[in-house]
Design an enzyme around this catalytic site. Structure first.
Site, PDB file in Angstrom:
ATOM      1  N   LYS A 149      11.558 -11.424  10.848  1.00 28.65           N
ATOM      2  CA  LYS A 149      12.732 -11.529   9.968  1.00 28.65           C
ATOM      3  C   LYS A 149      12.920 -10.280   9.114  1.00 28.65           C
ATOM      4  O   LYS A 149      14.032  -9.789   8.949  1.00 28.65           O
ATOM      5  CB  LYS A 149      12.611 -12.768   9.061  1.00 28.65           C
ATOM      6  CG  LYS A 149      12.971 -14.055   9.795  1.00 28.65           C
ATOM      7  CD  LYS A 149      12.822 -15.270   8.904  1.00 28.65           C
ATOM      8  CE  LYS A 149      13.882 -15.332   7.830  1.00 28.65           C
ATOM      9  NZ  LYS A 149      13.709 -16.532   6.966  1.00 28.65           N
ATOM     10  N   THR A 187      -2.490   5.112   8.538  1.00 25.39           N
ATOM     11  CA  THR A 187      -2.621   5.761   7.235  1.00 25.39           C
ATOM     12  C   THR A 187      -3.673   5.014   6.423  1.00 25.39           C
ATOM     13  O   THR A 187      -3.812   3.804   6.564  1.00 25.39           O
ATOM     14  CB  THR A 187      -1.265   5.743   6.511  1.00 25.39           C
ATOM     15  OG1 THR A 187      -0.300   6.367   7.358  1.00 25.39           O
ATOM     16  CG2 THR A 187      -1.317   6.491   5.190  1.00 25.39           C
ATOM     17  N   ASN A 191       8.502  -9.606  -1.875  1.00 24.18           N
ATOM     18  CA  ASN A 191       8.260 -11.049  -2.035  1.00 24.18           C
ATOM     19  C   ASN A 191       6.774 -11.360  -2.175  1.00 24.18           C
ATOM     20  O   ASN A 191       6.384 -12.520  -2.281  1.00 24.18           O
ATOM     21  CB  ASN A 191       8.881 -11.848  -0.870  1.00 24.18           C
ATOM     22  CG  ASN A 191       8.208 -11.561   0.457  1.00 24.18           C
ATOM     23  OD1 ASN A 191       7.313 -10.723   0.541  1.00 24.18           O
ATOM     24  ND2 ASN A 191       8.632 -12.267   1.498  1.00 24.18           N
ATOM     25  N   TYR A 233       5.704  -7.513  15.608  1.00 27.42           N
ATOM     26  CA  TYR A 233       5.810  -6.313  14.765  1.00 27.42           C
ATOM     27  C   TYR A 233       6.514  -5.195  15.540  1.00 27.42           C
ATOM     28  O   TYR A 233       7.480  -4.613  15.072  1.00 27.42           O
ATOM     29  CB  TYR A 233       4.409  -5.877  14.348  1.00 27.42           C
ATOM     30  CG  TYR A 233       4.364  -4.706  13.406  1.00 27.42           C
ATOM     31  CD1 TYR A 233       4.875  -4.802  12.116  1.00 27.42           C
ATOM     32  CD2 TYR A 233       3.775  -3.501  13.792  1.00 27.42           C
ATOM     33  CE1 TYR A 233       4.810  -3.726  11.243  1.00 27.42           C
ATOM     34  CE2 TYR A 233       3.700  -2.424  12.919  1.00 27.42           C
ATOM     35  CZ  TYR A 233       4.220  -2.541  11.644  1.00 27.42           C
ATOM     36  OH  TYR A 233       4.148  -1.474  10.786  1.00 27.42           O
ATOM     37  N   PHE A 258       0.832  -1.214   0.000  1.00 26.30           N
ATOM     38  CA  PHE A 258       0.000   0.000   0.000  1.00 26.30           C
ATOM     39  C   PHE A 258       0.868   1.266   0.000  1.00 26.30           C
ATOM     40  O   PHE A 258       0.833   2.063  -0.941  1.00 26.30           O
ATOM     41  CB  PHE A 258      -0.934  -0.080   1.216  1.00 26.30           C
ATOM     42  CG  PHE A 258      -1.594   1.198   1.628  1.00 26.30           C
ATOM     43  CD1 PHE A 258      -2.251   2.007   0.705  1.00 26.30           C
ATOM     44  CD2 PHE A 258      -1.587   1.588   2.969  1.00 26.30           C
ATOM     45  CE1 PHE A 258      -2.872   3.186   1.107  1.00 26.30           C
ATOM     46  CE2 PHE A 258      -2.215   2.757   3.377  1.00 26.30           C
ATOM     47  CZ  PHE A 258      -2.841   3.563   2.447  1.00 26.30           C
ATOM     48  N   THR A 268       2.421 -10.006   1.337  1.00 24.25           N
ATOM     49  CA  THR A 268       1.251  -9.150   1.583  1.00 24.25           C
ATOM     50  C   THR A 268       1.125  -8.061   0.515  1.00 24.25           C
ATOM     51  O   THR A 268       0.092  -7.407   0.426  1.00 24.25           O
ATOM     52  CB  THR A 268       1.297  -8.486   2.987  1.00 24.25           C
ATOM     53  OG1 THR A 268       2.505  -7.738   3.117  1.00 24.25           O
ATOM     54  CG2 THR A 268       1.227  -9.535   4.083  1.00 24.25           C
TER      55      THR A 268
END
Ligand code: UDP
Length: 320
Positions: A92, A176, A33, A146, A12, A36
């Site tokens: 990671k 956002t 990758n 996270y 996004f 998401t």
């Protein structure tokens, strides 16, 4: 012509950043990758002669030929349901991925811009949040993957700045919204819009008294681009200080869509921050920046995107 690598450029925020950098005359390489991210966010750029996409997992050693002026490290699952689904990948990319991207910045003498987050403040005990607040994070809760990955990423970024003299920038991004958010990313805005458009009840978690402050994507990108060109190594909050409760937010979506959806209440997720509002004094002073898009305008523009997306899904039929 500046040359920039955007990790997570199919996501996004990453894809909006690519649009902006190309408009500004940069050459842009995206590595993503796609766990998401979505190619649909950047397919309009494929024909552009200054754009290149490489499907790549940046937790592996990154090799890139030629000079590089900027690295925008935006790769990471970023919504609560994404990092619950991809906890190890989230850790990671925040740790190993940041290390690899910093290594590349050092080798190329590029400016490194870290997409950090208001989640560094956890469930904050200081309100609004200033950059000097160290946060209240539960390292072993579901959001810890996270929050701690991003906190580690900030520490790693400062270490590369201090010990290797890399030009680094850290932007702490607050909530956002805007076109290209995934319909199913589980965040409040896409969930509410989808529910309202389908006439289903809006699922407010807890009693809806928790607050967030929503920034429209064009404002956010402007702040990030300004920071990348400024001379500031310490974190800078970029977000919209206009704070509202999630219940008010749900009501606004219902009103705007003209939906007849009602509100239903669901349990509050573990460690869900009770309040969030950026103190943007530093961004104002250092970047001469503040948001300019009002919530109603931003929501209208986002709704347009979701309406079209839902209509396309409808045409494609179930199972698509
Ligand atoms: N939320 C909600 N209903 C939903 C999705 C989210 O009430 O269907 C709440 C969530 O619990 C949080 C707020 O909305 O308090 C913002 O959640 P989001 O996932 O958008 O982002 P966060 O700021 O928590 O990372």
């Amino acid at each position: 012509m500046p040359r920039a690598l955007v990790t997570g450029g199919a996501g996004f925020l990453g894809s909006h950043l690519c649009d902006r950098l190309l408009d500004d005359g940069y050459e842009v390489i995206v590595m993503d990758n796609l766990i998401t991210g979505d190619l649909a966010n950047i397919e309009h750029l494929f024909a552009h002669d200054r754009f290149r996409f490489v499907k790549y997992d940046v937790t592996e050693f990154i090799y890139l030929e030629g000079p590089l002026d900027y690295i925008f490290h935006f790769a990471s699952p970023a919504s609560p349901i994404d990092y619950l689904e991809f906890p190890i990948q989230t850790l990671k990319v925040g740790s190993l991925g940041t290390h690899k991207a910093l290594g590349l910045a050092k080798a190329k003498r590029a400016t490194f811009v870290l997409a950090s987050t208001s989640e560094c403040y956890g469930d904050p005990l200081v309100h609004p949040q200033k950059e000097t607040y160290w946060g209240n994070v539960n390292p072993v809760g579901p959001r810890g993957v996270y929050d701690e990955a991003k906190r580690f990423a900030e520490a790693m970024t400062m270490a590369y700045h201090r010990y290797h003299d890399v030009r680094t920038r850290i932007v702490r991004i607050f909530n956002t919204y805007g076109p290209r958010m995934r319909l199913n990313d589980g965040r409040a805005l896409p969930t509410f819009m989808l529910q309202a458009l389908r006439g289903e009840p809006l699922t407010v978690f807890g009693d809806g008294s928790q607050t967030r402050s929503f920034c429209f994507v064009s404002d956010l990108i402007e702040g990030i681009v300004r920071l990348s060109r400024a001379d500031e190594v310490y974190p800078v909050n970029v977000g919209n200080p206009h704070e509202i409760t999630i219940l008010e937010f749900a009501d606004k979506v219902v009103e705007l869509t003209g939906s007849r959806s009602r509100i239903v209440y669901k349990p509050l997720p573990v460690d869900d921050p009770k309040v969030r509002q950026p103190d943007i004094t530093r961004a104002r002073e250092i970047l001469g920046w503040e948001p300019v898009v009002a919530l109603e305008d931003g929501l209208r523009r986002t709704l347009q995107f979701f309406r079209e997306k839902v209509a396309r899904l409808g045409e494609a039929g179930p199972g698509s």
